[in-house]
Design a protein around this motif. Structure first.
Motif, mmCIF file in Angstrom:
data_model
loop_
_atom_site.group_PDB
_atom_site.id
_atom_site.type_symbol
_atom_site.label_atom_id
_atom_site.label_comp_id
_atom_site.label_asym_id
_atom_site.label_seq_id
_atom_site.Cartn_x
_atom_site.Cartn_y
_atom_site.Cartn_z
ATOM 1 N N VAL A 1 27.090 40.504 16.963
ATOM 2 C CA VAL A 1 26.843 39.667 18.143
ATOM 3 C C VAL A 1 26.439 40.515 19.340
ATOM 4 O O VAL A 1 25.571 40.108 20.131
ATOM 5 C CB VAL A 1 28.084 38.807 18.467
ATOM 6 C CG1 VAL A 1 27.891 38.043 19.761
ATOM 7 C CG2 VAL A 1 28.349 37.843 17.327
ATOM 8 N N ALA A 2 27.039 41.692 19.505
ATOM 9 C CA ALA A 2 26.639 42.568 20.604
ATOM 10 C C ALA A 2 25.174 42.971 20.469
ATOM 11 O O ALA A 2 24.420 42.972 21.462
ATOM 12 C CB ALA A 2 27.535 43.805 20.642
ATOM 13 N N GLY A 3 24.761 43.294 19.251
ATOM 14 C CA GLY A 3 23.350 43.609 19.033
ATOM 15 C C GLY A 3 22.444 42.428 19.330
ATOM 16 O O GLY A 3 21.363 42.581 19.920
ATOM 17 N N PHE A 4 22.886 41.233 18.932
ATOM 18 C CA PHE A 4 22.119 40.011 19.197
ATOM 19 C C PHE A 4 21.993 39.755 20.699
ATOM 20 O O PHE A 4 20.924 39.388 21.197
ATOM 21 C CB PHE A 4 22.819 38.840 18.504
ATOM 22 C CG PHE A 4 22.167 37.509 18.722
ATOM 23 C CD1 PHE A 4 20.877 37.261 18.273
ATOM 24 C CD2 PHE A 4 22.859 36.494 19.370
ATOM 25 C CE1 PHE A 4 20.280 36.024 18.468
ATOM 26 C CE2 PHE A 4 22.270 35.255 19.572
ATOM 27 C CZ PHE A 4 20.973 35.016 19.122
ATOM 28 N N CYS A 5 23.084 39.981 21.445
ATOM 29 C CA CYS A 5 23.062 39.795 22.901
ATOM 30 C C CYS A 5 22.065 40.741 23.561
ATOM 31 O O CYS A 5 21.286 40.342 24.438
ATOM 32 C CB CYS A 5 24.448 40.027 23.486
ATOM 33 S SG CYS A 5 25.663 38.767 23.072
ATOM 34 N N ILE A 6 22.111 42.008 23.165
ATOM 35 C CA ILE A 6 21.205 43.002 23.749
ATOM 36 C C ILE A 6 19.754 42.634 23.445
ATOM 37 O O ILE A 6 18.873 42.715 24.320
ATOM 38 C CB ILE A 6 21.541 44.403 23.216
ATOM 39 C CG1 ILE A 6 22.919 44.836 23.729
ATOM 40 C CG2 ILE A 6 20.477 45.413 23.630
ATOM 41 C CD1 ILE A 6 23.453 46.101 23.089
ATOM 42 N N LEU A 7 19.487 42.206 22.218
ATOM 43 C CA LEU A 7 18.131 41.812 21.841
ATOM 44 C C LEU A 7 17.636 40.649 22.703
ATOM 45 O O LEU A 7 16.502 40.665 23.213
ATOM 46 C CB LEU A 7 18.090 41.422 20.360
ATOM 47 C CG LEU A 7 16.754 40.880 19.837
ATOM 48 C CD1 LEU A 7 15.662 41.951 19.936
ATOM 49 C CD2 LEU A 7 16.898 40.400 18.397
ATOM 50 N N LEU A 8 18.484 39.640 22.887
ATOM 51 C CA LEU A 8 18.098 38.488 23.706
ATOM 52 C C LEU A 8 17.864 38.889 25.157
ATOM 53 O O LEU A 8 16.941 38.382 25.811
ATOM 54 C CB LEU A 8 19.175 37.413 23.633
ATOM 55 C CG LEU A 8 19.193 36.540 22.372
ATOM 56 C CD1 LEU A 8 20.342 35.541 22.436
ATOM 57 C CD2 LEU A 8 17.875 35.793 22.206
ATOM 58 N N GLN A 9 18.683 39.786 25.676
ATOM 59 C CA GLN A 9 18.493 40.235 27.053
ATOM 60 C C GLN A 9 17.148 40.940 27.220
ATOM 61 O O GLN A 9 16.473 40.779 28.243
ATOM 62 C CB GLN A 9 19.633 41.175 27.460
ATOM 63 C CG GLN A 9 20.962 40.457 27.680
ATOM 64 C CD GLN A 9 22.096 41.423 27.938
ATOM 65 O OE1 GLN A 9 22.250 42.421 27.235
ATOM 66 N NE2 GLN A 9 22.914 41.133 28.934
ATOM 67 N N VAL A 10 16.748 41.707 26.218
ATOM 68 C CA VAL A 10 15.484 42.445 26.295
ATOM 69 C C VAL A 10 14.282 41.506 26.235
ATOM 70 O O VAL A 10 13.316 41.649 26.995
ATOM 71 C CB VAL A 10 15.410 43.500 25.171
ATOM 72 C CG1 VAL A 10 14.012 44.118 25.088
ATOM 73 C CG2 VAL A 10 16.458 44.589 25.395
ATOM 74 N N VAL A 11 14.331 40.522 25.347
ATOM 75 C CA VAL A 11 13.153 39.660 25.140
ATOM 76 C C VAL A 11 13.160 38.418 26.033
ATOM 77 O O VAL A 11 12.202 37.646 26.002
ATOM 78 C CB VAL A 11 13.056 39.214 23.659
ATOM 79 C CG1 VAL A 11 12.966 40.420 22.752
ATOM 80 C CG2 VAL A 11 14.235 38.323 23.263
ATOM 81 N N MET A 12 14.200 38.239 26.847
ATOM 82 C CA MET A 12 14.307 37.023 27.646
ATOM 83 C C MET A 12 13.117 36.780 28.584
ATOM 84 O O MET A 12 12.691 35.630 28.769
ATOM 85 C CB MET A 12 15.619 37.029 28.438
ATOM 86 C CG MET A 12 16.010 35.674 29.023
ATOM 87 S SD MET A 12 15.996 34.317 27.817
ATOM 88 C CE MET A 12 17.251 34.869 26.663
ATOM 89 N N PRO A 13 12.519 37.821 29.216
ATOM 90 C CA PRO A 13 11.354 37.557 30.076
ATOM 91 C C PRO A 13 10.197 36.892 29.335
ATOM 92 O O PRO A 13 9.402 36.163 29.954
ATOM 93 C CB PRO A 13 10.962 38.951 30.581
ATOM 94 C CG PRO A 13 12.230 39.744 30.528
ATOM 95 C CD PRO A 13 12.949 39.234 29.318
#
Length: 531
Positions: free
Chosen positions: A95-107
């Motif tokens: 889940v931590a990896g998933f959160c970081i991925l979403l934060q990066v691609v959110m723009p």
């Protein structure tokens, strides 16, 4: 504890949290109305809220409890703690990896999520930052869900039901300064979403403390896919999906409304109200049922299991039906009296009320799904509930999309179509779950069950007549009681009183039964400092 006592503990603590949540939503509505910043806020909380409801509010705990409880019964406390530690380490890493991925691609994702604001880059920028700030809440809720499962297996329900209050306390604290200082709306949005993550850290920390007080020593290490982890995930992931069909349907609706300015805010405000019976009753009874049904299944007590399910459904409907009736009969009365102020207008309340009415007739199904899935989880059968959940999601997507665009083309509010589709799919899901239980003779509605349920329906009908009369005279009652806020409290209190009297008069419940169900069961665990 008895089923009613466990449910009462969960519901009472959840009620306090929901009341604070409602106060928070009133403050948000007054600050943002149903404008762009409110749409940005609901988008930022869309994924964290879905995971909170999937995990922290019961679905994952319902699937995890039989696995953890089985290891505990067969191999002892130490082996169970190892199983929980391995599952926690693995899930936190994923889940931590998933959160970081979403934060990066959110723009790049946000213009698609909020397509109605593609011409307003300042709104999209605020929504991106707010979502990035709120995303770590997912990891916190992953830990909280597993820790809650450990506590519930040990017979400790109070702490896991109490900690969600910190979400509302933290966000309300973030909303206090803007009430006295001229802080820009975008800054307020970021303050509130940052507070969401702070609340997640507090909740996970308190549950960790609670588990240690219970005597369970968990350790977070390097993630490994051990046989225990593989078995836990094989049951828990489908179980979470099965128990969270309503939340997935809600997520689908959120995506569809991205092209309609203000629609996501309407869904958020309606969602908060119709989810109240689910959080207070459905989740509480569902969590209380799993350990009891697991015990009945392991011991081969078929009669005890059927009676437990009868009692659970009757208890759920006794508390849910009056709430559903109120949301269906007087939605505008409730919303306008409580939420309309500041930037939130009566026109906003009218639009939200129309949508809420279409969710209201699905409320009993939302709660029943929470009560009918524990018999499957108790037997570690999470596959079929998952299949039924997928069916309901497909129905929501197809029917909801069709109604949303057709209603919009007719000049009607497309969000109404999404609400209708969500309620339809919920009843289909309940029909599939109940059909399997009846066909396999896992549950047969007894004559006493049918009789009692019909009396609950009768009491609800009497209350509906009273509320209908009150709704017609909303303006008069607001003047009579000097304020609409007082009027809605009086009407809801009177409706609840009439409903309670009718329950006793129709003998849907007796005073002796109330005393018996609230009495601690022989051999029940003694109250601890946690409870």
């Amino acid at each position: 504890m008895s089923l009613a006592r466990n449910t009462l503990v969960q519901s009472s603590l959840t009620l306090g949290s929901r009341i604070l949540g409602f106060v928070r939503d009133m403050a948000l509505a007054a600050r943002f109305g149903q404008g762009p910043m409110m749409d940005a806020f609901t988008t930022a909380l869309m994924l964290p809220n879905m995971f909170r409801r999937l995990f922290a509010e019961g679905a994952f705990a319902q699937a995890f409890v039989p696995v953890y409880g089985g290891v505990r019964a067969r191999e002892g406390e130490e082996a169970a703690a190892v199983t929980a530690s391995e599952a926690l380490s693995f899930m936190l890493a994923v889940v931590a990896g998933f959160c970081i991925l979403l934060q990066v691609v959110m723009p790049w994702i946000m213009p698609w999520l909020l397509s109605a604001y593609q011409g307003r880059p300042e709104v999209l920028r605020a929504a991106v930052i707010a979502t990035q700030l709120a995303m770590p809440y997912l990891a916190c809720m992953t830990a909280a869900s597993l820790l809650s499962g450990v506590l519930n297996t040990g017979g400790r329900f109070a702490l896991s039901a109490a900690v969600p209050v910190f979400l509302n306390l933290c966000t309300l604290a973030a909303l206090l300064p803007p009430m006295f200082l001229p802080i820009p709306q975008e800054t307020v949005l970021l303050m509130v979403t940052a507070a969401v993550t702070v609340s997640g850290v507090i909740q996970a920390g308190l549950l960790w403390w609670g588990v240690r007080r219970l005597g369970v020593r968990l350790r977070i290490g390097l993630p490994r896919i051990t046989p225990n982890v593989r078995h836990t995930l094989a049951l828990a992931v489908p179980g979470a999906l099965a128990g969270g069909a309503l939340q997935i349907n809600s997520l689908v609706s959120q995506f569809l409304t991205g092209s309609d300015e203000g629609a996501r805010s309407v869904l958020y405000n309606a969602d908060r109200l119709y989810q109240l019976p689910l959080g207070l009753v459905g989740v509480a009874i569902g969590l209380a049922l799993v350990p009891r049904l697991t015990k009945a299944f392991v011991s081969g007590d078929h009669v005890g299991g059927q009676k437990t399910l009868d009692d659970g459904i009757n208890l759920a409907m006794a508390f849910t039906l009056p709430a559903a009736v109120a949301l269906f009969v007087i939605p505008f009365f409730i919303i306008d009296a409580t939420v309309t102020r500041g930037a939130f207008t009566s026109a906003d309340a009218a639009r939200t009320a129309d949508v809420l009415r279409q969710f209201a007739w699905g409320v009993p199904a939302f709660v029943l799904a929470k009560v009918l899935t524990p018999p499957f989880f108790a037997r570690q059968d999470t596959r079929r509930p998952m299949i039924f959940a997928v069916v309901s999601v497909v129905i929501t997507v197809i029917l909801g999309s069709g109604l949303f665009f057709w209603f919009s083309a007719q000049g009607w509010d497309g969000v109404l179509g999404l609400a209708i589709a969500t309620s339809v799919s919920a009843w289909i899901n309940v029909g599939l779950l109940a059909g399997v239980l009846v066909r396999e003779n896992s549950w047969r509605p007894s004559p006493a069950f049918v009789s009692r349920l019909s009396r609950v329906l009768g009491a609800s009908a009497v209350m509906a007549g009273l509320l209908l009369l009150a709704g017609i005279n909303y303006g008069l009652l607001s003047r009579l009681f000097l304020a609409k806020e007082i009027a809605v409290l009086v009407v809801c209190g009177l409706g609840a009183g009439v409903y309670g009297v009718c329950l006793l008069a129709f003998r849907a419940v007796t005073v002796a039964e109330l005393k018996a169900t609230l009495r601690r069961e022989p051999g029940g665990s003694a109250a601890s400092g946690l409870d």
